[in-house]
Motif scaffolding. Structure first.
Motif, PDB file in Angstrom:
ATOM      1  N   GLY A  72      24.373   1.493 -30.941  1.00  0.00           N
ATOM      2  CA  GLY A  72      24.957   2.999 -31.653  1.00  0.00           C
ATOM      3  C   GLY A  72      24.737   2.954 -33.145  1.00  0.00           C
ATOM      4  N   SER A  73      24.850   1.650 -33.785  1.00  0.00           N
ATOM      5  CA  SER A  73      24.482   1.654 -35.430  1.00  0.00           C
ATOM      6  C   SER A  73      22.930   1.925 -35.587  1.00  0.00           C
ATOM      7  CB  SER A  73      24.478   0.204 -35.855  1.00  0.00           C
ATOM      8  OG  SER A  73      25.910  -0.310 -35.742  1.00  0.00           O
ATOM      9  N   LEU A  74      21.960   1.583 -34.783  1.00  0.00           N
ATOM     10  CA  LEU A  74      20.447   2.151 -34.634  1.00  0.00           C
ATOM     11  C   LEU A  74      20.402   3.651 -34.551  1.00  0.00           C
ATOM     12  CD1 LEU A  74      19.075  -0.960 -32.850  1.00  0.00           C
ATOM     13  CD2 LEU A  74      18.720  -0.454 -35.447  1.00  0.00           C
ATOM     14  N   GLY A  75      21.118   4.120 -33.664  1.00  0.00           N
ATOM     15  CA  GLY A  75      21.025   5.515 -33.201  1.00  0.00           C
ATOM     16  C   GLY A  75      21.494   6.326 -34.313  1.00  0.00           C
ATOM     17  N   TYR A  76      22.747   5.923 -34.850  1.00  0.00           N
ATOM     18  CA  TYR A  76      23.361   6.677 -35.872  1.00  0.00           C
ATOM     19  C   TYR A  76      22.687   6.782 -37.039  1.00  0.00           C
ATOM     20  CZ  TYR A  76      26.844   8.389 -39.212  1.00  0.00           C
ATOM     21  OH  TYR A  76      27.839   8.895 -40.042  1.00  0.00           O
ATOM     22  N   VAL A  77      22.098   5.627 -37.767  1.00  0.00           N
ATOM     23  CA  VAL A  77      21.348   5.562 -38.992  1.00  0.00           C
ATOM     24  C   VAL A  77      20.003   6.288 -38.626  1.00  0.00           C
ATOM     25  CG1 VAL A  77      19.916   4.277 -40.629  1.00  0.00           C
ATOM     26  CG2 VAL A  77      22.396   3.321 -39.907  1.00  0.00           C
ATOM     27  N   PHE A  78      19.298   6.286 -37.508  1.00  0.00           N
ATOM     28  CA  PHE A  78      17.871   6.693 -37.161  1.00  0.00           C
ATOM     29  C   PHE A  78      18.179   8.178 -36.604  1.00  0.00           C
ATOM     30  CE2 PHE A  78      16.457   2.213 -36.893  1.00  0.00           C
ATOM     31  CZ  PHE A  78      16.450   2.103 -38.330  1.00  0.00           C
ATOM     32  N   ARG A  79      19.415   8.574 -36.547  1.00  0.00           N
ATOM     33  CA  ARG A  79      19.450  10.094 -35.791  1.00  0.00           C
ATOM     34  C   ARG A  79      18.549  10.151 -34.691  1.00  0.00           C
ATOM     35  NH1 ARG A  79      22.968   9.553 -39.168  1.00  0.00           N
ATOM     36  NH2 ARG A  79      23.927  11.012 -40.534  1.00  0.00           N
ATOM     37  N   GLN A  80      18.812   9.185 -33.826  1.00  0.00           N
ATOM     38  CA  GLN A  80      18.412   9.288 -32.560  1.00  0.00           C
ATOM     39  C   GLN A  80      19.520  10.045 -31.535  1.00  0.00           C
ATOM     40  OE1 GLN A  80      15.024   8.109 -31.672  1.00  0.00           O
ATOM     41  NE2 GLN A  80      15.192   8.381 -33.846  1.00  0.00           N
ATOM     42  N   TYR A  81      18.486  10.616 -30.318  1.00  0.00           N
ATOM     43  CA  TYR A  81      19.661  11.146 -29.378  1.00  0.00           C
ATOM     44  C   TYR A  81      20.125  10.055 -28.411  1.00  0.00           C
ATOM     45  CZ  TYR A  81      18.699  16.315 -30.507  1.00  0.00           C
ATOM     46  OH  TYR A  81      19.104  17.262 -31.244  1.00  0.00           O
ATOM     47  N   SER A  82      19.578   8.963 -28.427  1.00  0.00           N
ATOM     48  CA  SER A  82      19.787   7.883 -27.698  1.00  0.00           C
ATOM     49  C   SER A  82      18.809   6.580 -28.013  1.00  0.00           C
ATOM     50  CB  SER A  82      19.650   8.145 -26.000  1.00  0.00           C
ATOM     51  OG  SER A  82      20.267   7.415 -25.296  1.00  0.00           O
ATOM     52  N   VAL A  83      19.671   5.468 -27.560  1.00  0.00           N
ATOM     53  CA  VAL A  83      18.941   4.220 -27.468  1.00  0.00           C
ATOM     54  C   VAL A  83      19.202   3.628 -26.147  1.00  0.00           C
ATOM     55  CG1 VAL A  83      19.088   1.831 -28.700  1.00  0.00           C
ATOM     56  CG2 VAL A  83      19.469   3.815 -30.105  1.00  0.00           C
ATOM     57  N   LEU A  84      18.219   2.952 -25.643  1.00  0.00           N
ATOM     58  CA  LEU A  84      18.058   2.446 -24.284  1.00  0.00           C
ATOM     59  C   LEU A  84      18.651   0.755 -24.627  1.00  0.00           C
ATOM     60  CD1 LEU A  84      17.468   2.383 -21.314  1.00  0.00           C
ATOM     61  CD2 LEU A  84      15.262   1.856 -21.781  1.00  0.00           C
ATOM     62  N   VAL A  85      19.509   0.665 -23.590  1.00  0.00           N
ATOM     63  CA  VAL A  85      19.791  -0.779 -23.597  1.00  0.00           C
ATOM     64  C   VAL A  85      19.836  -1.517 -22.306  1.00  0.00           C
ATOM     65  CG1 VAL A  85      22.004  -2.494 -23.846  1.00  0.00           C
ATOM     66  CG2 VAL A  85      21.811  -0.259 -25.313  1.00  0.00           C
ATOM     67  N   SER A  86      18.923  -2.416 -22.175  1.00  0.00           N
ATOM     68  CA  SER A  86      18.503  -2.715 -20.922  1.00  0.00           C
ATOM     69  C   SER A  86      18.338  -4.380 -20.621  1.00  0.00           C
ATOM     70  CB  SER A  86      17.101  -2.273 -20.382  1.00  0.00           C
ATOM     71  OG  SER A  86      15.940  -2.312 -21.495  1.00  0.00           O
ATOM     72  N   ARG A  87      18.575  -4.777 -19.473  1.00  0.00           N
ATOM     73  CA  ARG A  87      18.407  -6.265 -19.117  1.00  0.00           C
ATOM     74  C   ARG A  87      17.586  -6.554 -17.702  1.00  0.00           C
ATOM     75  NH1 ARG A  87      22.132  -9.137 -22.026  1.00  0.00           N
ATOM     76  NH2 ARG A  87      24.155  -7.781 -22.946  1.00  0.00           N
ATOM     77  N   GLU A  92      29.132  12.127 -33.856  1.00  0.00           N
ATOM     78  CA  GLU A  92      30.654  11.974 -33.431  1.00  0.00           C
ATOM     79  C   GLU A  92      30.725  10.733 -32.239  1.00  0.00           C
ATOM     80  OE1 GLU A  92      31.197  15.410 -35.572  1.00  0.00           O
ATOM     81  OE2 GLU A  92      29.769  14.767 -34.038  1.00  0.00           O
ATOM     82  N   ASP A  93      29.759  10.907 -31.325  1.00  0.00           N
ATOM     83  CA  ASP A  93      29.586  10.176 -30.355  1.00  0.00           C
ATOM     84  C   ASP A  93      29.324   8.718 -30.547  1.00  0.00           C
ATOM     85  OD1 ASP A  93      30.080  12.014 -28.410  1.00  0.00           O
ATOM     86  OD2 ASP A  93      28.099  12.800 -28.103  1.00  0.00           O
ATOM     87  N   TYR A  94      28.444   8.434 -31.518  1.00  0.00           N
ATOM     88  CA  TYR A  94      28.285   7.053 -32.171  1.00  0.00           C
ATOM     89  C   TYR A  94      29.562   6.674 -32.875  1.00  0.00           C
ATOM     90  CZ  TYR A  94      23.286   7.367 -30.905  1.00  0.00           C
ATOM     91  OH  TYR A  94      22.004   7.546 -30.479  1.00  0.00           O
ATOM     92  N   LEU A  95      29.908   7.495 -33.700  1.00  0.00           N
ATOM     93  CA  LEU A  95      31.283   7.191 -34.495  1.00  0.00           C
ATOM     94  C   LEU A  95      32.300   6.594 -33.579  1.00  0.00           C
ATOM     95  CD1 LEU A  95      31.171   9.769 -37.210  1.00  0.00           C
ATOM     96  CD2 LEU A  95      30.204   7.588 -37.463  1.00  0.00           C
ATOM     97  N   GLY A  96      32.521   7.134 -32.656  1.00  0.00           N
ATOM     98  CA  GLY A  96      33.475   6.457 -31.713  1.00  0.00           C
ATOM     99  C   GLY A  96      33.193   5.243 -31.248  1.00  0.00           C
ATOM    100  N   GLN A  97      32.106   4.924 -30.984  1.00  0.00           N
ATOM    101  CA  GLN A  97      31.711   3.519 -30.941  1.00  0.00           C
ATOM    102  C   GLN A  97      31.897   2.685 -31.829  1.00  0.00           C
ATOM    103  OE1 GLN A  97      28.652   3.258 -27.972  1.00  0.00           O
ATOM    104  NE2 GLN A  97      28.941   1.116 -27.690  1.00  0.00           N
ATOM    105  N   LEU A  98      31.556   3.122 -32.979  1.00  0.00           N
ATOM    106  CA  LEU A  98      31.458   2.256 -34.132  1.00  0.00           C
ATOM    107  C   LEU A  98      32.612   2.071 -34.917  1.00  0.00           C
ATOM    108  CD1 LEU A  98      27.899   3.698 -35.409  1.00  0.00           C
ATOM    109  CD2 LEU A  98      28.552   1.545 -34.025  1.00  0.00           C
ATOM    110  N   GLY A  99      33.791   2.459 -34.361  1.00  0.00           N
ATOM    111  CA  GLY A  99      35.237   2.282 -35.093  1.00  0.00           C
ATOM    112  C   GLY A  99      35.873   3.559 -35.743  1.00  0.00           C
ATOM    113  N   GLY A 100      35.168   4.739 -35.642  1.00  0.00           N
ATOM    114  CA  GLY A 100      35.566   5.756 -36.342  1.00  0.00           C
ATOM    115  C   GLY A 100      34.958   6.068 -37.772  1.00  0.00           C
ATOM    116  N   PRO A 101      34.741   7.233 -38.088  1.00  0.00           N
ATOM    117  CA  PRO A 101      33.923   7.516 -39.453  1.00  0.00           C
ATOM    118  C   PRO A 101      34.413   6.698 -40.734  1.00  0.00           C
ATOM    119  CG  PRO A 101      35.715   9.272 -38.981  1.00  0.00           C
ATOM    120  CD  PRO A 101      35.648   8.120 -37.864  1.00  0.00           C
TER     121      PRO A 101
END
Length: 291
Positions: free
Chosen positions: A125-140, A251-260
């Motif tokens: 979420g931090s990477l997506g927020y700073v780089f203004r990405q629509y999404s970041v893929l998390v995979s294992r 806002e979607d990222y911010l919600g995951q990052l603890g709020g604005p």
């Protein structure tokens, strides 16, 4: 090593559908597991912004220019984002690699390390927020509880570059439609994920056996550098994202990052200024800010 990414249209569509690189073709709806810190996770994303900047010339940018910008971001910005999340940057490995979507290869970034799910999603979420990405893929790839089929195509050491990746990508699509949705790369591995929708149906239109078979055929007929299928199986994959068209403040990222007003977001806002300065300088140099 493991997997990778999608660009704006896929991300945006994934979010609107409620989900999210195949990596097979589009956006999986995969639920959290309880992976512990000892299991490797891969974060896949781009450094060039998808929103928030007026860059009409970016669509014409060459792979080399995108890769050079990504390398600058890797050196100047990403360690700051990792540190802001309370993680030692030395514990993670990040590379600038090819990433494919709908038969086009762009420069992408892959960050891999041993992180638990909560920490991995927060970093994504931090990477997506700073780089203004629509999404970041998390995979294992090492998660035995995963439900997303994957195939790793291994190339000889130091031979998988953007041109080779694109050539194999096109060959795979020509071999079997459904394989041209997307891929990610790390080192000399090209990874394909056969992602599914909420009903468990692959966006590629291929079941996992057909997906694997098509890539086996492609590898067998592909000439130098000669690849091989190194692994296949099940993985977990999910997208952490924000629909910038609807949530322009992230806002979607911010919600995951603890709020604005969280301590993390305040740090990211400062880092974002450094990133914006780098974007502006590069855009002027490369003509990304001109029609």
């Amino acid at each position: 090593m493991p997997y990778r990414m999608y660009i704006r249209n896929t991300f945006s569509m994934a979010l609107r559908l409620g989900a999210a690189i195949v990596l097979g073709v589009a956006m999986p709806m995969v639920f959290h597991n309880t992976a512990a810190a000892g299991q490797k996770v891969l974060l896949s994303y781009e450094a060039t912004p998808s929103s928030g900047f007026n860059l009409p010339g970016l669509a014409r940018a060459s792979y080399d220019d995108r890769a050079a910008f990504s390398a600058q971001v890797l050196k100047q910005i990403i360690p700051k984002i990792i540190s802001a999340n309370g993680i030692d940057p030395a514990t993670l490995e990040t590379e600038v690699t090819p990433g494919g979507y709908l038969l086009k290869t762009n420069a992408s970034l892959q960050t891999e390390g041993e992180l638990d799910d909560i920490t991995a999603d927060r970093l994504a979420g931090s990477l997506g927020y700073v780089f203004r990405q629509y999404s970041v893929l998390v995979s294992r790839l090492d998660d035995t509880s995963g439900k997303t089929g994957f195939v790793i195509v291994q190339f000889p050491e130091n031979t998988l570059n953007a041109a080779v990746a694109q050539k194999f990508f096109e060959a795979a699509d020509a071999t079997k439609k459904g394989l041209g949705g997307g891929y990610t790369a790390f080192g000399d591995e090209q990874i394909y994920l056969n992602v599914t929708n909420s009903e468990g149906k692959p966006y590629s239109g291929l079941d996992d056996d057909a997906f694997l078979d098509g890539l086996k055929q492609t590898a067998a007929s592909f000439h130098a550098p000669k690849p091989e299928i190194a692994a296949s199986g099940k993985a977990t994959a999910r997208f952490i994202g924000n629909d910038w068209d609807k949530s322009g403040g992230g806002e979607d990222y911010l919600g995951q990052l603890g709020g604005p007003h969280s301590a993390l977001v305040e740090k990211l806002e400062t880092i974002g200024k450094d990133y914006a300065s780098l974007v502006a300088t590069t855009a002027e140099k490369n003509g990304w800010n001109h029609d």
